[in-house]
Design a protein around this motif. Structure first.
Motif, PDB file in Angstrom:
ATOM      1  N   PHE A 151      13.395  -9.079 -10.525  1.00  0.00           N
ATOM      2  CA  PHE A 151      12.127  -8.662 -11.120  1.00  0.00           C
ATOM      3  C   PHE A 151      12.310  -8.034 -12.503  1.00  0.00           C
ATOM      4  O   PHE A 151      11.357  -7.894 -13.247  1.00  0.00           O
ATOM      5  N   GLY A 152      13.542  -7.612 -12.816  1.00  0.00           N
ATOM      6  CA  GLY A 152      13.809  -6.971 -14.109  1.00  0.00           C
ATOM      7  C   GLY A 152      13.221  -5.570 -14.213  1.00  0.00           C
ATOM      8  O   GLY A 152      13.054  -5.049 -15.311  1.00  0.00           O
ATOM      9  N   LYS A 153      12.907  -4.962 -13.084  1.00  0.00           N
ATOM     10  CA  LYS A 153      12.298  -3.626 -13.053  1.00  0.00           C
ATOM     11  C   LYS A 153      12.975  -2.808 -11.962  1.00  0.00           C
ATOM     12  O   LYS A 153      13.350  -3.350 -10.919  1.00  0.00           O
ATOM     13  N   PRO A 154      13.084  -1.506 -12.144  1.00  0.00           N
ATOM     14  CA  PRO A 154      13.751  -0.683 -11.122  1.00  0.00           C
ATOM     15  C   PRO A 154      12.833  -0.387  -9.936  1.00  0.00           C
ATOM     16  O   PRO A 154      11.615  -0.347 -10.069  1.00  0.00           O
ATOM     17  N   PHE A 155      13.450  -0.169  -8.795  1.00  0.00           N
ATOM     18  CA  PHE A 155      12.742   0.285  -7.603  1.00  0.00           C
ATOM     19  C   PHE A 155      13.043   1.767  -7.459  1.00  0.00           C
ATOM     20  O   PHE A 155      14.185   2.159  -7.241  1.00  0.00           O
ATOM     21  N   LYS A 156      12.029   2.621  -7.600  1.00  0.00           N
ATOM     22  CA  LYS A 156      12.233   4.070  -7.662  1.00  0.00           C
ATOM     23  C   LYS A 156      11.810   4.818  -6.406  1.00  0.00           C
ATOM     24  O   LYS A 156      11.702   6.036  -6.429  1.00  0.00           O
TER      25      LYS A 156
ATOM     26  N   LEU B 133       8.654  -6.403  -2.462  1.00  0.00           N
ATOM     27  CA  LEU B 133       8.774  -5.979  -3.864  1.00  0.00           C
ATOM     28  C   LEU B 133       7.671  -6.588  -4.728  1.00  0.00           C
ATOM     29  O   LEU B 133       7.258  -5.976  -5.717  1.00  0.00           O
ATOM     30  N   CYS B 134       7.177  -7.759  -4.365  1.00  0.00           N
ATOM     31  CA  CYS B 134       6.028  -8.331  -5.085  1.00  0.00           C
ATOM     32  C   CYS B 134       4.822  -7.418  -4.920  1.00  0.00           C
ATOM     33  O   CYS B 134       4.119  -7.117  -5.893  1.00  0.00           O
ATOM     34  N   HIS B 135       4.573  -6.962  -3.692  1.00  0.00           N
ATOM     35  CA  HIS B 135       3.484  -6.002  -3.464  1.00  0.00           C
ATOM     36  C   HIS B 135       3.716  -4.746  -4.301  1.00  0.00           C
ATOM     37  O   HIS B 135       2.802  -4.246  -4.965  1.00  0.00           O
TER      38      HIS B 135
END
Length: 155
Positions: free
Chosen positions: A18-23, A69-71
């Motif tokens: 996704f190129g984004k972090p999961f925080k 992760l899409c949600h």
């Protein structure tokens, strides 16, 4: 795999695909029965059904994580994060997530009861898995009264 390893896997997939972090937090939730995972709109945490990993392995687990992760990312970006939304469908297809998780093997016992009922008027017999109150229903064929004949144990 434990919760710590799951957290690291979710963080890796988030950055890599996704190129984004999961925080937020990701963890296994053994109370989940009918779903592969769940994204919480209020806490932004992700629950994963551990039985999906047990029965279907790492590949299926990664697809479920991508789905959740899409949600997650679409909700935080204030885009269409629900299953019916085009944003969700498009992102899910781009990252290779699964729309529906694989079914788990039946965990219920193989033996179950079958209740046999009979019409007092026309004599037709029928089977039901669930018991019902015979005083509330009539025969669908002749409108006669119904009586319970027997309960069998089927294997």
């Amino acid at each position: 795999m434990n919760d710590f390893e799951l957290q690291k896997l979710v963080e890796f997939i988030s950055v890599n695909d996704f190129g984004k972090p999961f925080k937020h937090k990701a963890y296994f939730n053994p109370r989940l029965r009918t779903t592969g995972g769940r994204y919480s709109l209020t806490t932004h945490n992700i629950d994963i059904n551990p039985k999906q990993f047990e029965y279907h392995g790492q590949g299926e687990l990664e697809k479920i994580i991508k789905h959740e992760l899409c949600h997650y990312h679409l909700h935080l970006e204030k885009k269409g994060y629900m299953h019916k939304d085009d944003d969700f469908k498009l992102l899910l297809k781009q990252v290779g997530g699964t729309r529906f998780c694989k079914t788990l093997p039946n965990t219920r016992s193989s033996s179950s009861k079958v209740h046999i009922y009979e019409c007092r008027k026309c004599g037709v017999q029928f089977k039901r898995r669930r018991q019902f109150d015979t005083s509330k229903y009539v025969c669908g064929k002749c409108k006669g009264r119904i009586k319970k004949v027997v309960t069998n144990l089927v294997r």
